[in-house]
Design a protein around this motif. Structure first.
Motif, PDB file in Angstrom:
ATOM      1  N   VAL A 133    -102.989  43.111  12.092  1.00 11.95           N
ATOM      2  CA  VAL A 133    -104.249  43.677  11.614  1.00 11.95           C
ATOM      3  C   VAL A 133    -105.109  42.602  10.962  1.00 11.95           C
ATOM      4  CG1 VAL A 133    -105.311  45.387  10.101  1.00 11.95           C
ATOM      5  CG2 VAL A 133    -103.210  45.953  11.332  1.00 11.95           C
ATOM      6  N   ASP A 134    -104.499  41.779  10.133  1.00 14.74           N
ATOM      7  CA  ASP A 134    -105.229  40.702   9.468  1.00 14.74           C
ATOM      8  C   ASP A 134    -105.244  39.414  10.286  1.00 14.74           C
ATOM      9  OD1 ASP A 134    -105.939  42.208   7.254  1.00 14.74           O
ATOM     10  OD2 ASP A 134    -104.048  41.808   6.242  1.00 14.74           O
ATOM     11  N   ASN A 135    -104.485  39.403  11.405  1.00 14.62           N
ATOM     12  CA  ASN A 135    -104.500  38.256  12.313  1.00 14.62           C
ATOM     13  C   ASN A 135    -104.063  36.981  11.593  1.00 14.62           C
ATOM     14  OD1 ASN A 135    -104.889  37.006  14.789  1.00 14.62           O
ATOM     15  ND2 ASN A 135    -107.070  36.657  14.466  1.00 14.62           N
ATOM     16  N   ASP A 136    -103.026  37.099  10.776  1.00 11.16           N
ATOM     17  CA  ASP A 136    -102.618  35.930  10.003  1.00 11.16           C
ATOM     18  C   ASP A 136    -101.099  35.789   9.955  1.00 11.16           C
ATOM     19  OD1 ASP A 136    -101.667  37.761   8.110  1.00 11.16           O
ATOM     20  OD2 ASP A 136    -103.253  37.379   6.658  1.00 11.16           O
ATOM     21  N   ILE A 137    -100.664  34.645   9.434  1.00 15.09           N
ATOM     22  CA  ILE A 137     -99.248  34.361   9.211  1.00 15.09           C
ATOM     23  C   ILE A 137     -99.096  33.912   7.766  1.00 15.09           C
ATOM     24  CG2 ILE A 137     -97.259  32.957   9.877  1.00 15.09           C
ATOM     25  CD1 ILE A 137     -98.609  32.554  12.610  1.00 15.09           C
ATOM     26  N   ARG A 138     -98.116  34.506   7.070  1.00 13.51           N
ATOM     27  CA  ARG A 138     -97.819  34.120   5.697  1.00 13.51           C
ATOM     28  C   ARG A 138     -96.340  33.768   5.588  1.00 13.51           C
ATOM     29  NH1 ARG A 138    -101.703  38.146   2.152  1.00 13.51           N
ATOM     30  NH2 ARG A 138    -103.153  38.615   3.836  1.00 13.51           N
ATOM     31  N   VAL A 139     -96.019  32.965   4.611  1.00 13.24           N
ATOM     32  CA  VAL A 139     -94.624  32.598   4.371  1.00 13.24           C
ATOM     33  C   VAL A 139     -94.230  33.111   2.991  1.00 13.24           C
ATOM     34  CG1 VAL A 139     -95.279  30.280   3.539  1.00 13.24           C
ATOM     35  CG2 VAL A 139     -92.935  30.732   4.308  1.00 13.24           C
ATOM     36  N   VAL A 140     -93.057  33.738   2.930  1.00 16.17           N
ATOM     37  CA  VAL A 140     -92.545  34.323   1.698  1.00 16.17           C
ATOM     38  C   VAL A 140     -91.310  33.541   1.258  1.00 16.17           C
ATOM     39  CG1 VAL A 140     -91.598  36.405   0.614  1.00 16.17           C
ATOM     40  CG2 VAL A 140     -93.375  36.611   2.373  1.00 16.17           C
ATOM     41  N   ASN A 141     -91.276  33.182  -0.005  1.00 14.78           N
ATOM     42  CA  ASN A 141     -90.076  32.601  -0.594  1.00 14.78           C
ATOM     43  C   ASN A 141     -89.274  33.745  -1.208  1.00 14.78           C
ATOM     44  OD1 ASN A 141     -88.094  31.306  -2.025  1.00 14.78           O
ATOM     45  ND2 ASN A 141     -89.454  29.842  -3.030  1.00 14.78           N
ATOM     46  N   PRO A 142     -88.156  34.145  -0.587  1.00 17.04           N
ATOM     47  CA  PRO A 142     -87.428  35.317  -1.101  1.00 17.04           C
ATOM     48  C   PRO A 142     -86.788  35.087  -2.464  1.00 17.04           C
ATOM     49  CG  PRO A 142     -86.200  34.255   0.662  1.00 17.04           C
ATOM     50  CD  PRO A 142     -87.541  33.582   0.613  1.00 17.04           C
ATOM     51  N   ALA A 143     -86.685  33.837  -2.889  1.00 11.21           N
ATOM     52  CA  ALA A 143     -86.088  33.562  -4.196  1.00 11.21           C
ATOM     53  C   ALA A 143     -86.930  34.106  -5.336  1.00 11.21           C
ATOM     54  CB  ALA A 143     -85.869  32.056  -4.365  1.00 11.21           C
ATOM     55  N   ASP A 144     -88.260  34.045  -5.170  1.00 13.98           N
ATOM     56  CA  ASP A 144     -89.145  34.523  -6.233  1.00 13.98           C
ATOM     57  C   ASP A 144     -90.232  35.482  -5.749  1.00 13.98           C
ATOM     58  OD1 ASP A 144     -90.856  32.843  -4.863  1.00 13.98           O
ATOM     59  OD2 ASP A 144     -90.987  31.336  -6.445  1.00 13.98           O
ATOM     60  N   GLY A 145     -90.248  35.772  -4.452  1.00  9.55           N
ATOM     61  CA  GLY A 145     -91.232  36.707  -3.906  1.00  9.55           C
ATOM     62  C   GLY A 145     -92.619  36.137  -3.729  1.00  9.55           C
ATOM     63  N   SER A 146     -92.791  34.833  -3.939  1.00 10.74           N
ATOM     64  CA  SER A 146     -94.112  34.223  -3.803  1.00 10.74           C
ATOM     65  C   SER A 146     -94.534  34.182  -2.340  1.00 10.74           C
ATOM     66  CB  SER A 146     -94.116  32.814  -4.400  1.00 10.74           C
ATOM     67  OG  SER A 146     -93.183  31.984  -3.733  1.00 10.74           O
ATOM     68  N   VAL A 147     -95.831  34.287  -2.125  1.00  7.16           N
ATOM     69  CA  VAL A 147     -96.401  34.355  -0.774  1.00  7.16           C
ATOM     70  C   VAL A 147     -97.473  33.282  -0.627  1.00  7.16           C
ATOM     71  CG1 VAL A 147     -97.579  35.812   0.926  1.00  7.16           C
ATOM     72  CG2 VAL A 147     -95.991  36.845  -0.730  1.00  7.16           C
ATOM     73  N   ARG A 148     -97.444  32.580   0.503  1.00  2.00           N
ATOM     74  CA  ARG A 148     -98.444  31.550   0.773  1.00  2.00           C
ATOM     75  C   ARG A 148     -98.979  31.735   2.189  1.00  2.00           C
ATOM     76  NH1 ARG A 148     -97.942  26.783   3.371  1.00  2.00           N
ATOM     77  NH2 ARG A 148     -95.649  26.886   3.318  1.00  2.00           N
ATOM     78  N   SER A 149    -100.281  31.507   2.367  1.00  2.00           N
ATOM     79  CA  SER A 149    -100.899  31.614   3.694  1.00  2.00           C
ATOM     80  C   SER A 149    -100.562  30.401   4.546  1.00  2.00           C
ATOM     81  CB  SER A 149    -102.416  31.746   3.556  1.00  2.00           C
ATOM     82  OG  SER A 149    -103.035  31.740   4.825  1.00  2.00           O
ATOM     83  N   VAL A 150    -100.226  30.651   5.812  1.00  2.00           N
ATOM     84  CA  VAL A 150    -100.005  29.574   6.785  1.00  2.00           C
ATOM     85  C   VAL A 150    -101.216  29.450   7.698  1.00  2.00           C
ATOM     86  CG1 VAL A 150     -98.537  28.749   8.675  1.00  2.00           C
ATOM     87  CG2 VAL A 150     -97.503  29.906   6.708  1.00  2.00           C
ATOM     88  N   VAL A 151    -101.634  30.571   8.292  1.00  2.00           N
ATOM     89  CA  VAL A 151    -102.845  30.634   9.114  1.00  2.00           C
ATOM     90  C   VAL A 151    -103.597  31.892   8.708  1.00  2.00           C
ATOM     91  CG1 VAL A 151    -103.819  30.743  11.434  1.00  2.00           C
ATOM     92  CG2 VAL A 151    -101.707  29.471  11.049  1.00  2.00           C
ATOM     93  N   ALA A 152    -104.870  31.757   8.365  1.00  2.00           N
ATOM     94  CA  ALA A 152    -105.667  32.898   7.899  1.00  2.00           C
ATOM     95  C   ALA A 152    -106.792  33.204   8.874  1.00  2.00           C
ATOM     96  CB  ALA A 152    -106.240  32.599   6.517  1.00  2.00           C
ATOM     97  N   ALA A 153    -107.315  34.427   8.789  1.00  2.00           N
ATOM     98  CA  ALA A 153    -108.435  34.856   9.630  1.00  2.00           C
ATOM     99  C   ALA A 153    -109.168  35.980   8.918  1.00  2.00           C
ATOM    100  CB  ALA A 153    -107.945  35.312  10.996  1.00  2.00           C
ATOM    101  N   ARG A 154    -110.398  36.279   9.384  1.00  2.00           N
ATOM    102  CA  ARG A 154    -111.173  37.392   8.825  1.00  2.00           C
ATOM    103  C   ARG A 154    -111.304  38.547   9.803  1.00  2.00           C
ATOM    104  NH1 ARG A 154    -116.614  36.173   6.827  1.00  2.00           N
ATOM    105  NH2 ARG A 154    -116.263  38.048   5.571  1.00  2.00           N
ATOM    106  N   LEU A 155    -111.256  38.259  11.100  1.00  2.00           N
ATOM    107  CA  LEU A 155    -111.268  39.286  12.126  1.00  2.00           C
ATOM    108  C   LEU A 155    -110.065  39.069  13.041  1.00  2.00           C
ATOM    109  CD1 LEU A 155    -115.060  39.301  13.120  1.00  2.00           C
ATOM    110  CD2 LEU A 155    -113.877  40.975  11.677  1.00  2.00           C
TER     111      LEU A 155
END
Length: 547
Positions: free
Chosen positions: A268-290
């Motif tokens: 839906v957001d056309n993106d990829i994020r990476v999650v660090n399961p140790a602390d639940g932090s989330v970082r964008s890898v590839v972002a989009a608006r449409l």
């Protein structure tokens, strides 16, 4: 706002439907970016290729991509039309395998770059994984519901393992050689013995689990829930669940790196994020608006020129002047069904989609979905007439049909014999109300009279015309996708004038898709600004009249 010079200036359309001059002099337009693009048209399957790269499937964009995890740079490994991947994996010999949901084909690309089909005639082909002994398994979902074993070399026919398991999606084999995966229709994660067909429930209570992967210990599964937007860790031995991260809804797939970081795709957001399961932090890898902008609509009396964008995975409201996305109704987490066309009436918004074959009528004020009408005939443009009847273009049958307001809906054929009808725009100003329709196969713009379905060719010789809109002065603005240009047509004389060329529109046709499948949308605001969606860039452009 970043601006691009239009690749060609306009010569004007000289005559309108009244036979009078539409413009005193040929206008010129300036091309500008409303919403910048993305390398994907909705990202799906993921696999970690090595420590520095991630591979991603791009179903609607018909391509397979490689993402450099250090920089986020995206490159294309397999381009359209052969790369339409819903899911993908790497085999024991280093070959890349991917599933074609629409084509029903399983593809293989050898380490030498040789690409070929190894299985056919499996519509809805979705997920795949290798067992430790090198045996390959695939599933059908949506257009089928089955688990198959497939010869990785394509020398033997596929063998069905399960029929009707409940939409088995993104799966992986565990250390016990059992297949672990989610059942979409049952909200469960299950364990499957592919030798006997026995299914056991590992964990339940999900809304829509779409994919699972093991962590490094092989004792836990990471699960994505598309409706809740959750990344969940499941202890395989007990079924115990823990939410690792809260993400936006629309999650599609995931891949786990050697460091246990979890890469998650959101179509839906056309993106990829990476999650660090140790602390639940989330970082964008590839972002989009449409995601995959296609059909466009703007109210003729809207001075702000707010655009309704059928973005396939969402219906979005975008400011035509500032590019701000003000409203989003998302698929999966709502009953919305993958919108590809959009039109506006005084009280309603009409959506149509050939993706899963349906039409929907929404309340324009609240966004509530009032009606959902199945139609598997490659539905393209749809309009609501004054009495509430829907007028619908069926690209597969070549018909325009009327769908009444009754439940269940009755269908009447208005006219047939059209060659891939795609775009519709109403013509109700004269004594004989009608509709203009683009025919992507014949290269025509045709006017159809609403009273009896009589047809008249308005323009011909176009190449793959798709989106169409009415200019305030009466001219027709058409996306001529086959020549990658925008043209203006005088509806009285059929004379056409090129407005802009070398546009970033026109993904190639692919097997299993109806004509004009992912349409290029066109809308015109009251200012005369022309808006065009780009399927190649997943972007939105405007063409502003130059004084």
């Amino acid at each position: 706002m970043r601006r691009l010079l239009c690749t060609s200036l306009i010569a004007g359309v000289l005559l309108g439907s009244s036979g009078q001059a539409l413009a005193a002099s040929p206008p010129a337009y300036r091309q500008e970016v409303v919403v910048a693009g993305s390398p994907f048209q909705g990202v799906h399957g993921l696999v970690v290729a090595d420590s520095g790269h991630l591979l991603a499937g791009n179903l609607l964009g018909q391509s397979v991509h490689s993402i450099d995890l250090s920089s986020g740079a995206v490159s294309t490994l397999v381009g359209p039309p052969r790369g339409g991947a819903d899911d993908l994996t790497v085999g024991p010999d280093g070959s890349l395998y991917w599933t074609g949901f629409f084509s029903g084909q399983l593809m293989r690309r050898s380490p030498k770059g040789e690409t070929r089909v190894i299985a056919r005639d499996l519509p809805g082909l979705n997920s795949l994984a290798f067992r430790r002994d090198g045996r390959l398994y695939v599933t059908q979902l949506g257009r089928g519901d089955a688990l198959w074993e497939v010869d990785p070399r394509g020398e033997k026919k596929p063998r069905q393992i399960l029929a009707g398991p409940g939409f088995l999606n993104g799966f992986e084999f565990g250390p016990d050689d059992r297949l672990y995966g989610p059942l979409l229709l049952k909200g469960q994660v299950v364990r499957v013995d592919v030798d006997t067909g026995k299914i056991e429930v590992v964990a339940g209570g999900f809304m829509m689990p779409t994919a699972v992967n093991f962590d490094a210990s092989r004792e836990h599964l990471f699960v994505v829930d598309a409706v809740r937007g959750e990344l969940v860790r499941v202890r395989v031995a007990t079924g115990e669940k823990k939410v690792v991260a809260q993400l936006p809804t629309g999650l599609d797939n995931l891949a786990v790196g050697p460091d246990d970081r979890v890469y998650v795709s959101n179509m839906v957001d056309n993106d990829i994020r990476v999650v660090n399961p140790a602390d639940g932090s989330v970082r964008s890898v590839v972002a989009a608006r449409l995601s995959a902008p296609s059909g466009l609509a703007v109210a003729p009396d809207d001075a702000d020129e707010q655009l309704y964008v059928a973005d396939v995975y969402a219906l979005r409201r975008v400011g035509g002047r500032d590019g701000k996305i003000a409203q989003t109704t998302r698929v999966l987490s709502t009953p919305m069904v993958f919108p590809m066309h959009v039109s506006l009436g005084p009280k309603h918004v009409v959506l149509s989609s050939a993706y899963l074959g349906s039409l929907q009528v929404l309340d324009r004020a609240t966004g509530a979905i009032l009606r959902t009408i199945p139609n598997a005939n490659g539905v393209q443009g749809a309009l609501e007439l004054a009495d509430g009847t829907l007028l619908v273009a069926e690209a597969t049958t070549g018909r325009l049909v009327k769908i009444d307001t009754a439940e269940p809906a009755g269908v009447t054929v208005l006219t047939e014999g059209l060659k891939g009808p795609v775009g519709l725009v109403a013509d109700v100003a004269g004594q004989e109300p009608g509709v203009y329709v683009t025919e992507v196969r014949s290269g025509r713009v045709t006017r159809v009279r609403l009273s009896d379905g009589a047809k008249r060719t308005v323009a011909k010789g176009l190449r793959a015309p798709e989106g169409i809109a009415r200019h305030p002065d009466g001219g027709l603005i058409v996306a001529e996708v086959g020549r990658k240009r925008l043209v203006r047509i005088d509806p009285a004389t059929g004379r056409s004038t090129v407005l802009a060329s070398k546009l970033r529109i026109g993904l190639p046709e692919s097997e299993g898709l109806p004509p004009g499948y992912l349409p290029t949308g066109v809308a015109v605001g009251r200012s005369g600004t022309i808006y065009v969606s780009s399927d190649l860039d997943s972007a939105l452009y405007r063409f502003v009249p130059v004084p």
